[in-house]
Design a protein around this motif. Structure first.
Motif, PDB file in Angstrom:
ATOM      1  N   GLU A   1       0.834  -1.209   0.000  1.00  0.00           N
ATOM      2  CA  GLU A   1       0.000   0.000   0.000  1.00  0.00           C
ATOM      3  C   GLU A   1       0.866   1.256   0.000  1.00  0.00           C
ATOM      4  O   GLU A   1       1.981   1.246   0.514  1.00  0.00           O
ATOM      5  CB  GLU A   1      -0.887   0.000   1.256  1.00  0.00           C
ATOM      6  CG  GLU A   1      -1.960  -1.068   1.195  1.00  0.00           C
ATOM      7  CD  GLU A   1      -2.802  -1.116   2.470  1.00  0.00           C
ATOM      8  OE1 GLU A   1      -4.013  -1.361   2.352  1.00  0.00           O
ATOM      9  OE2 GLU A   1      -2.244  -0.917   3.564  1.00  0.00           O
TER      10      GLU A   1
ATOM     11  N   GLU B   1       0.457   5.916  -0.356  1.00  0.00           N
ATOM     12  CA  GLU B   1      -0.381   7.099  -0.584  1.00  0.00           C
ATOM     13  C   GLU B   1      -0.020   7.707  -1.925  1.00  0.00           C
ATOM     14  O   GLU B   1       1.098   7.513  -2.422  1.00  0.00           O
ATOM     15  CB  GLU B   1      -0.169   8.117   0.525  1.00  0.00           C
ATOM     16  CG  GLU B   1      -0.910   7.734   1.801  1.00  0.00           C
ATOM     17  CD  GLU B   1      -0.499   8.656   2.948  1.00  0.00           C
ATOM     18  OE1 GLU B   1      -0.321   8.132   4.063  1.00  0.00           O
ATOM     19  OE2 GLU B   1      -0.326   9.872   2.718  1.00  0.00           O
TER      20      GLU B   1
ATOM     21  N   LYS C   1      -8.546   5.616   0.165  1.00  0.00           N
ATOM     22  CA  LYS C   1      -8.993   5.470  -1.226  1.00  0.00           C
ATOM     23  C   LYS C   1      -9.079   6.828  -1.922  1.00  0.00           C
ATOM     24  O   LYS C   1      -9.326   7.861  -1.295  1.00  0.00           O
ATOM     25  CB  LYS C   1     -10.351   4.764  -1.262  1.00  0.00           C
ATOM     26  CG  LYS C   1     -10.268   3.324  -0.791  1.00  0.00           C
ATOM     27  CD  LYS C   1     -11.396   2.476  -1.335  1.00  0.00           C
ATOM     28  CE  LYS C   1     -11.190   1.021  -0.911  1.00  0.00           C
ATOM     29  NZ  LYS C   1     -12.261   0.158  -1.416  1.00  0.00           N
ATOM     30  N   HIS C   2      -8.872   6.795  -3.203  1.00  0.00           N
ATOM     31  CA  HIS C   2      -8.942   8.002  -4.024  1.00  0.00           C
ATOM     32  C   HIS C   2     -10.140   7.926  -4.949  1.00  0.00           C
ATOM     33  O   HIS C   2     -10.379   6.886  -5.553  1.00  0.00           O
ATOM     34  CB  HIS C   2      -7.687   8.128  -4.881  1.00  0.00           C
ATOM     35  CG  HIS C   2      -6.561   8.794  -4.189  1.00  0.00           C
ATOM     36  ND1 HIS C   2      -6.116  10.051  -4.513  1.00  0.00           N
ATOM     37  CD2 HIS C   2      -5.791   8.368  -3.160  1.00  0.00           C
ATOM     38  CE1 HIS C   2      -5.111  10.370  -3.726  1.00  0.00           C
ATOM     39  NE2 HIS C   2      -4.898   9.374  -2.899  1.00  0.00           N
TER      40      HIS C   2
ATOM     41  N   GLU D   1     -14.034   4.705  -6.107  1.00  0.00           N
ATOM     42  CA  GLU D   1     -13.032   4.982  -5.085  1.00  0.00           C
ATOM     43  C   GLU D   1     -12.052   3.811  -5.121  1.00  0.00           C
ATOM     44  O   GLU D   1     -12.472   2.658  -4.958  1.00  0.00           O
ATOM     45  CB  GLU D   1     -13.685   5.027  -3.702  1.00  0.00           C
ATOM     46  CG  GLU D   1     -14.726   6.104  -3.547  1.00  0.00           C
ATOM     47  CD  GLU D   1     -14.220   7.222  -2.640  1.00  0.00           C
ATOM     48  OE1 GLU D   1     -14.446   8.389  -2.973  1.00  0.00           O
ATOM     49  OE2 GLU D   1     -13.576   6.905  -1.618  1.00  0.00           O
ATOM     50  N   VAL D   2     -10.792   4.128  -5.327  1.00  0.00           N
ATOM     51  CA  VAL D   2      -9.830   3.024  -5.430  1.00  0.00           C
ATOM     52  C   VAL D   2      -8.639   3.237  -4.523  1.00  0.00           C
ATOM     53  O   VAL D   2      -8.223   4.368  -4.256  1.00  0.00           O
ATOM     54  CB  VAL D   2      -9.318   2.866  -6.887  1.00  0.00           C
ATOM     55  CG1 VAL D   2     -10.442   2.462  -7.821  1.00  0.00           C
ATOM     56  CG2 VAL D   2      -8.639   4.130  -7.374  1.00  0.00           C
ATOM     57  N   GLU D   3      -8.095   2.107  -4.057  1.00  0.00           N
ATOM     58  CA  GLU D   3      -6.789   2.143  -3.380  1.00  0.00           C
ATOM     59  C   GLU D   3      -5.764   2.602  -4.406  1.00  0.00           C
ATOM     60  O   GLU D   3      -5.805   2.136  -5.542  1.00  0.00           O
ATOM     61  CB  GLU D   3      -6.401   0.708  -2.991  1.00  0.00           C
ATOM     62  CG  GLU D   3      -6.803   0.216  -1.640  1.00  0.00           C
ATOM     63  CD  GLU D   3      -6.101  -1.130  -1.366  1.00  0.00           C
ATOM     64  OE1 GLU D   3      -5.201  -1.158  -0.511  1.00  0.00           O
ATOM     65  OE2 GLU D   3      -6.446  -2.125  -2.024  1.00  0.00           O
ATOM     66  N   PRO D   4      -4.814   3.459  -4.010  1.00  0.00           N
ATOM     67  CA  PRO D   4      -3.784   3.864  -4.982  1.00  0.00           C
ATOM     68  C   PRO D   4      -3.069   2.680  -5.629  1.00  0.00           C
ATOM     69  O   PRO D   4      -2.714   2.737  -6.788  1.00  0.00           O
ATOM     70  CB  PRO D   4      -2.810   4.705  -4.153  1.00  0.00           C
ATOM     71  CG  PRO D   4      -3.648   5.252  -3.052  1.00  0.00           C
ATOM     72  CD  PRO D   4      -4.672   4.199  -2.743  1.00  0.00           C
TER      73      PRO D   4
ATOM     74  N   ARG E   1      -4.180  -0.116  -6.527  1.00  0.00           N
ATOM     75  CA  ARG E   1      -4.990  -0.967  -7.402  1.00  0.00           C
ATOM     76  C   ARG E   1      -4.535  -0.785  -8.849  1.00  0.00           C
ATOM     77  O   ARG E   1      -4.612   0.308  -9.407  1.00  0.00           O
ATOM     78  CB  ARG E   1      -6.471  -0.642  -7.277  1.00  0.00           C
ATOM     79  CG  ARG E   1      -7.343  -1.669  -7.984  1.00  0.00           C
ATOM     80  CD  ARG E   1      -8.670  -1.851  -7.239  1.00  0.00           C
ATOM     81  NE  ARG E   1      -9.203  -3.176  -7.378  1.00  0.00           N
ATOM     82  CZ  ARG E   1      -8.913  -4.225  -6.606  1.00  0.00           C
ATOM     83  NH1 ARG E   1      -8.060  -4.098  -5.617  1.00  0.00           N
ATOM     84  NH2 ARG E   1      -9.462  -5.389  -6.821  1.00  0.00           N
TER      85      ARG E   1
ATOM     86  N   PHE F   1      -8.700  -3.056 -11.811  1.00  0.00           N
ATOM     87  CA  PHE F   1      -9.848  -2.143 -11.795  1.00  0.00           C
ATOM     88  C   PHE F   1     -10.772  -2.464 -12.962  1.00  0.00           C
ATOM     89  O   PHE F   1     -11.997  -2.576 -12.803  1.00  0.00           O
ATOM     90  CB  PHE F   1      -9.360  -0.699 -11.867  1.00  0.00           C
ATOM     91  CG  PHE F   1     -10.468   0.301 -11.972  1.00  0.00           C
ATOM     92  CD1 PHE F   1     -10.723   0.966 -13.172  1.00  0.00           C
ATOM     93  CD2 PHE F   1     -11.276   0.587 -10.876  1.00  0.00           C
ATOM     94  CE1 PHE F   1     -11.757   1.883 -13.265  1.00  0.00           C
ATOM     95  CE2 PHE F   1     -12.316   1.508 -10.967  1.00  0.00           C
ATOM     96  CZ  PHE F   1     -12.563   2.154 -12.172  1.00  0.00           C
TER      97      PHE F   1
ATOM     98  N   THR G   1     -13.608  -4.440 -11.039  1.00  0.00           N
ATOM     99  CA  THR G   1     -14.569  -3.392 -10.651  1.00  0.00           C
ATOM    100  C   THR G   1     -15.534  -3.103 -11.805  1.00  0.00           C
ATOM    101  O   THR G   1     -16.733  -2.963 -11.598  1.00  0.00           O
ATOM    102  CB  THR G   1     -13.834  -2.107 -10.239  1.00  0.00           C
ATOM    103  OG1 THR G   1     -12.885  -2.427  -9.228  1.00  0.00           O
ATOM    104  CG2 THR G   1     -14.808  -1.053  -9.710  1.00  0.00           C
TER     105      THR G   1
ATOM    106  N   VAL H   1      -5.396   4.972 -10.317  1.00  0.00           N
ATOM    107  CA  VAL H   1      -5.383   6.399  -9.937  1.00  0.00           C
ATOM    108  C   VAL H   1      -4.678   7.261 -10.979  1.00  0.00           C
ATOM    109  O   VAL H   1      -4.968   8.441 -11.108  1.00  0.00           O
ATOM    110  CB  VAL H   1      -4.723   6.653  -8.562  1.00  0.00           C
ATOM    111  CG1 VAL H   1      -5.621   6.211  -7.440  1.00  0.00           C
ATOM    112  CG2 VAL H   1      -3.351   6.010  -8.472  1.00  0.00           C
TER     113      VAL H   1
END
Lengths: 285, 156, 776
Positions: A5, A7, B2-3, B17-20, B22, B27, B31, B66
């Motif tokens: 993970e 950011e 999530k973004h 809304e996705v985890e960076p 992903r 996706f 998704t 993203v």
């Protein structure tokens, strides 16, 4: 297969990007063609990615006097296909065209590649032969250095924390310069096992100018000055070319892996040098 | 964290809304339920995941969702025109350019990019342009024939 | 009443585009990873980084603490599951117990040690990274020849000699043949491991329903019925309560004709957890834990007369078995022995296969499964003999070929070759490539310092697997042909195609036989709940055996159709004409559709007939079929880099009757591409302990479009007498002919330098080093 993970931010200006990159856990994301595969293998795990794709100032290619100023986020495909690059710096276009495959060239960027400093990348041979310069921008402002000074070692550059490669500067090729990039790709990955870039000019039938850049052979790319010196002033006959090329790997610790031993890699370097010189000569006058 | 992203895929706008982390391919497949793009490797070499991102053929396994916010994506599911097959699809069918079909969506997307850029490619140019797409079944020969035929069709 | 179709076929023999393609070219085919089941969970496997180690401790606490993680299991938890099976019996065969998760020891890099189940594949992978495992690494061994030397690390402590089995076969008086020989050539040859690498790696979903005690296993497999029987037994599920579904399968090449730990594992997990569980193989996992091909160290000896007549053959094969026996692992090299003499009439031979355990994943069937290995060996050693005698490579083959009048030909190895025209086929190849002119060109090239080579390989091969006594699980095949009340046709075939195109070729055959449109025929396969028991797709058997079963079921139906036709037309004087039963006297006719409607409506039945139009056939072939061919490859070797360029590739293949030339060409091209891969590019590389060095596409060289030359593909059609279709099979031919043709070509290019043999893959470095060595 799945990265850890992290950011994510996609700032719209260079200034905003630099502010985000002040965080030691942040790394820039350019085309992603080097970074994302590493993250998927979990060999890289940055806490935060700062996506540079929205920063338009990093996308420009422009003529500035005797040089071309290439934004870090310009893609390999753009360099391979832009008329300005193909005409004014054909060696750079040739190196860009040799990278990976179509999909990788569509996404990958020169800035990302240069900052990554993979010893088996294509650009270094050309950038060394071009005596290219790298423009860096950081919290303390802008600075410039030669590409040769910028790459310190395998995956190691002179980038300071929080600093970005923002542009590559290459000379507009003088008319009558013959150039060629000769690559022996690693057959699985497509990276150069060895890649040699040559620029030559002739005056009155003799070589007046020669630049030879080598990539892939060892832990970092280098200018083969010994080859250059042997070429300059000579007629570049077949014998002279072979003799000059014979020293391209002298004193260099060649890498070895399951695809090529050090001995064979050095042989490829010699062959690539001969072929690159031969191919560049017809356009050298 | 999530973004939110908004992407246009095959002409349809999607907000999610996705985890960076992903990946775009996941996706699309998990998704948006577009399972045309396939995952065939982990090192972004096989090209089975190829889609068009803002008109450029890219490997969706090496792109995060993203990164696609505000952008336009076309997958294999989106290249036919109102039920009428794209010429590349049609020619792959006519020329037997596929066997197991797993590499095919990516192969077709890459071929489509080639023809857009080079309307009359030689066989050598075709083989070079498909360096980023592996096929284990066909030996590539019928793929090359199919791409040549599609280029000819497009030129008409 | 005639039931045989005598009219010109509408479909068979024609170039017809495939029925499979529309779903594939639109991205709407459903492969394993496309399947989504309600409440489906995801398995991520923790695999050993070591090739040989003791597992001391597994701690899953951190993994279990992650949100979304449902369970972690290790080898200690497998109370109700048996072992991964081996289906082969050989005298003295050693079968190490192969649990689906490691039991205290690991035997190959990638050996599954634990499995995490989570509600999302990303979470499952995160959790797998958090499982802590302590290992005590041990010395391992990857080289099968070294594994057999005294003092080598024992892969299994109970068998310190690392011998998995010894298989011997001989015929005739070999010692006399060698004693009387005027010339003997010997050569050691390596055929390194290669990895199947279908573009879709493996995958499986287990779906157990406890209230009914039923288990559904979705698996990317080539053998759904066999998988069902075997998995049911291993899991203790009653066979009739188990269902296996092969979805769209993205390539197999033999590596999916197996039963794997992971297939059993997802069933175990689903039963334990009460949810469907999916596992999708990552590409790295494919290199770690899917069966690989080849893996031979061969010692050949050929005894001959000076005129090139082969008198006897000796062969010792050291087969790299790997750490365990997968489903047909030990069978594969025994098939090499069967095919040892190739197309030559020599019946005198002595062969010994020694299976060697190594700390690598097991080998098993890979496109050709033992026959490419045999062809490579005999074609290489015959070339060595030609060089020794100063004889032309084509001439020496023509001298030893079995001739057309000698068929059916009983080989010294116990096979009966069905039919062949070896000299004629080689002749076509020689003419097509312009052999005499090429040899002239080669002379000139050599004088100019160019390294040009011409390589010939002729091959025969055992296909159409096969008579059941010679197969581990039965070699027959089945089909149910159903003519619906509408007259449309549904065929349930027991084969399990994964790119070979039988949905098209079977429809061609059925449509021609029944006189219906191809659009009115659908071929169904892959689901054990729908399709009667079948054996599956491998060994080039799909059309030869499966197509024949369908053909015979249709023949049964046609008999019934004729009876109905006679009844409806109220006369016995009828004949079949292109989909109709026609009254000879009046010309009145009824169509298959009308007969179908009548048979289901059953207002009136012909005497002794049942309503409906359904027939099932289980067909046992009396023999294998024997495709054959000749490949000629022209190469140019770069003396400065060792790069090999194939400048011409001519293939003349005889697969018997050709149903669809488009599909046959595709099979040839694809097989040749894999053969080129094996000859020039591919090799699974381990370090000496078994650590994987070529475990992703970044290091394992897969041929790309630019690596494969244009293939000039031609055919002869010598029908097989073994089945009524005359089909021999074509799936494996290319992979069999290519490696020896290419290696023979490169060795030929270098023969004037004194080079007699080079091992595959002919990497540029290997070739360059040999050239350097010859000039020293």
């Amino acid at each position: 297969m799945i990265p850890q993970e992290f950011e994510y931010a996609a700032p719209a200006t260079l200034q905003a990007a630099l502010e985000l990159l002040a965080d030691p856990g942040a790394r820039p994301l350019a085309g992603g063609m080097s970074l994302v595969p590493l993250m998927k293998l979990r060999l890289a795990a940055p806490e935060k990615l700062v996506d540079l794709r929205l920063i338009s100032s990093l996308k420009s290619i422009r003529r500035e006097g005797a040089v071309l100023h290439i934004g870090a986020m310009v893609t390999h495909y753009e360099l391979e296909s832009a008329p300005l690059i193909r005409q004014e710096c054909p060696l750079l276009a040739a190196a860009a065209a040799a990278i990976g495959d179509v999909q990788i060239r569509n996404s990958g960027t020169i800035g990302g590649s240069v900052a990554h400093a993979d010893p088996a990348a294509d650009y270094p041979a050309a950038l060394l032969a071009l005596e290219a310069r790298v423009q860096l921008t950081g919290p303390t402002g802008e600075r410039e250095m030669t590409f040769e000074d910028f790459v310190l070692d395998t995956f190691t550059t002179a980038l300071e924390p929080g600093e970005l490669v923002t542009a590559i500067v290459v000379p507009i090729e003088a008319p009558g310069t013959g150039v060629h990039y000769q690559k022996h790709p690693q057959p699985a990955s497509g990276f150069p096992m060895v890649g040699v870039a040559v620029r030559v000019r002739r005056e009155n039938g003799l070589i007046s100018f020669a630049r030879v850049g080598v990539t892939g052979l060892s832990g970092k790319g280098y200018r083969a000055r010994a080859v250059e010196e042997r070429l300059i002033g000579g007629a570049a006959s077949d014998v002279e070319i072979k003799e000059a090329a014979s020293v391209v790997a002298a004193g260099v610790e060649a890498s070895a892996d399951i695809h090529a031993s050090a001995v064979y890699r050095a042989q490829l370097a010699r062959v690539a040098t001969v072929r690159a010189i031969r191919a560049s000569l017809p356009h050298a006058h | 964290m999530k973004h939110p992203i908004t992407v246009t895929v095959n002409g349809n706008k999607h907000t999610a809304e996705v985890e960076p982390r992903r990946l775009l391919i996941h996706f699309l497949r998990d998704t948006l339920f577009l399972t045309g793009p396939h995952s065939g490797c982990e090192t972004s070499l096989c090209g089975a995941c190829t889609v068009a991102l803002d008109g450029l053929a890219v490997k969706s396994c090496a792109v995060f969702a993203v990164q696609c916010d505000g952008r336009d994506i076309v997958t294999i599911e989106g290249i036919a025109n109102k039920g009428s097959l794209h010429s590349v699809q049609q020619c792959f069918w006519e020329e037997h350019g596929l066997q197991c079909g797993f590499c095919t969506p990516g192969m077709i997307m890459a071929s489509r990019q080639l023809i857009e850029r080079n309307p009359d490619p030689t066989d050598t140019e075709i083989r070079h342009a498909l360096e980023g797409n592996l096929c284990r079944c066909t030996g590539y020969q019928h793929i090359v024939t199919a791409v040549r035929a599609a280029a000819a069709l497009e030129r008409k | 009443m005639s039931t045989v179709t005598t009219e010109t076929p509408t479909y068979v023999g024609k170039r017809i585009k495939r029925k499979e393609d529309p779903r594939m070219i639109t991205g709407t085919a459903t492969y394993l990873d496309d399947i989504k089941l309600p409440n489906m969970h995801f398995a991520a496997i923790v695999r050993s980084p070591y090739a040989a180690a003791r597992v001391d401790r597994i701690d899953a606490a951190a993994a279990l603490a992650l949100p979304g993680v449902v369970a972690v299991f290790t080898g200690a938890d497998l109370d109700d599951v048996g072992n991964v099976p081996c289906g082969v019996t050989l005298p003295g065969l050693r079968i190490p117990p192969h649990a689906i998760l490691a039991q205290g020891r690991v035997y190959f890099a990638g050996h599954p040690v634990a499995v995490v189940v989570a509600n999302d594949p990303y979470r499952a992978r995160d959790a797998a990274e958090l499982v802590e495992v302590d290992y005590t690494p041990q010395p391992g061994i990857a080289d099968p020849e070294k594994a057999l030397e005294p003092g080598a690390p024992a892969v299994h402590p109970e068998w310190p000699d690392n011998v998995a089995f010894v298989h011997k076969q001989e015929n005739g008086d070999v010692d006399i043949a060698f004693a009387e020989a005027e010339v003997i050539v010997k050569q050691r040859m390596l055929q390194p491991r290669v990895v199947a690498n279908p573009m879709e790696a493996r995958g499986a979903i287990g779906d157990y329903r406890s209230a009914e005690g039923t288990l559904t296993l979705h698996s990317s497999t080539q053998i759904p019925h066999l998988l069902r029987s075997i998995a049911a037994a291993v899991l203790g599920v009653p066979e009739h309560k188990m269902r296996v579904i092969a979805p769209e399968v993205g390539g197999g090449f033999g590596c999916k004709a197996d039963v794997y730990a992971e297939e059993l594992l997802v069933c175990f997990l689903s039963r334990k957890l009460g949810k469907p569980v999916k596992w999708v193989e990552g590409r790295r996992e494919h290199f770690q834990a899917t069966s690989q091909g080849r893996g031979h160290v061969d010692y050949y000896e050929l005894a001959a007369k000076k005129d090139g007549t082969i008198l006897g053959i000796k062969l010792k094969i050291i087969q790299d078995i790997g750490s365990h026996q997968q489903l047909t692992t030990p069978l594969i090299p025994t098939l090499s022995v069967l095919m040892l003499p190739g197309l030559y009439r020599c019946k005198t031979f002595r062969a010994e296969v020694v299976g060697a355990f190594t700390n690598c994943f097991p080998t098993d069937a890979y496109r050709g499964a033992g026959r490419p290995e045999a062809t490579y060996g005999i074609e290489r050693i015959v070339d060595c003999l030609a060089v020794e005698l100063g004889m032309d490579a084509a001439e020496i083959r023509l001298k030893n070929f079995i001739e057309p009048q000698e068929f059916p030909f009983a080989t010294g190895t116990g096979l009966i070759y069905d039919s062949g025209s070896y000299a004629a086929t080689l002749g076509i190849a020689l003419d097509t490539v312009g052999y005499a002119a090429l040899r002239e060109e080669q002379r000139a090239a050599r004088a100019a310092g160019r390294l040009m080579g011409i390589g010939i390989a002729t091959y025969g091969e055992i296909c159409g697997f096969g008579p059941s006594p010679y197969t581990p699980a039965g070699g027959w095949e089945s089909a149910t042909v159903r003519i619906e009340p509408s007259g449309q046709v549904t065929v349930h075939t027991g084969i399990s195609p994964h790119g070979q195109g039988e949905e098209t070729t079977f429809a061609q055959i059925a449509a021609d036989e029944l006189g219906v449109s191809m659009d009115d025929v659908v071929i169904v396969h892959g689901d054990t709940a729908i399709v009667q028991y079948g054996i599956g797709t491998f060994g080039s058997r799909g059309t030869a055996v499966g197509g024949t079963a369908m053909f015979l079921a249709i023949e049964e139906l046609k008999k019934k159709i004729m009876k109905y036709g006679a009844m409806l037309l109220e006369t016995e004087d009828v004949q079949w004409v292109a989909g109709r039963v026609v009254c000879n006297k009046t010309g009145a006719s009824v169509t298959v559709a009308q007969i179908a409607a009548a048979s289901y409506r059953a207002l009136k039945l012909p005497p002794g007939s049942e309503p409906g139009l359904v027939a099932t056939s289980f067909w046992e072939p009396a023999n294998f079929t024997f495709p054959f061919g000749a490949h000629i490859v022209v190469t140019d070797v770069d003396p400065d880099t060792g790069d090999v360029k194939i400048t011409r590739y001519v293939a003349v293949d005889d697969c018997g009757k050709i149903i669809n030339p488009l599909i046959v060409a595709g099979q040839i091209h694809g097989g040749i591409a894999q053969g080129i891969g094996q000859a020039l590019y591919e090799q699974m590389v381990y370090d000496e302990n078994g650590q994987i060095l070529s475990g992703e596409f970044t290091d394992y060289v897969m041929p790309k479009a630019a690596n494969i030359p244009f293939i000039e593909s031609h055919h002869t059609e010598t029908p097989s007498p073994v089945n009524p279709l005359g089909v021999k099979g074509v799936g494996e031919a290319g992979a069999i002919g290519a490696p020896p043709a290419i290696v023979n070509s490169v060795v030929d290019a270098l023969s004037h330098l004194g080079i007699r043999h080079l091992d595959m893959p002919l990497t540029p470095e290997k070739v360059w080093t040999a050239i350097q060595g010859s000039r020293a």
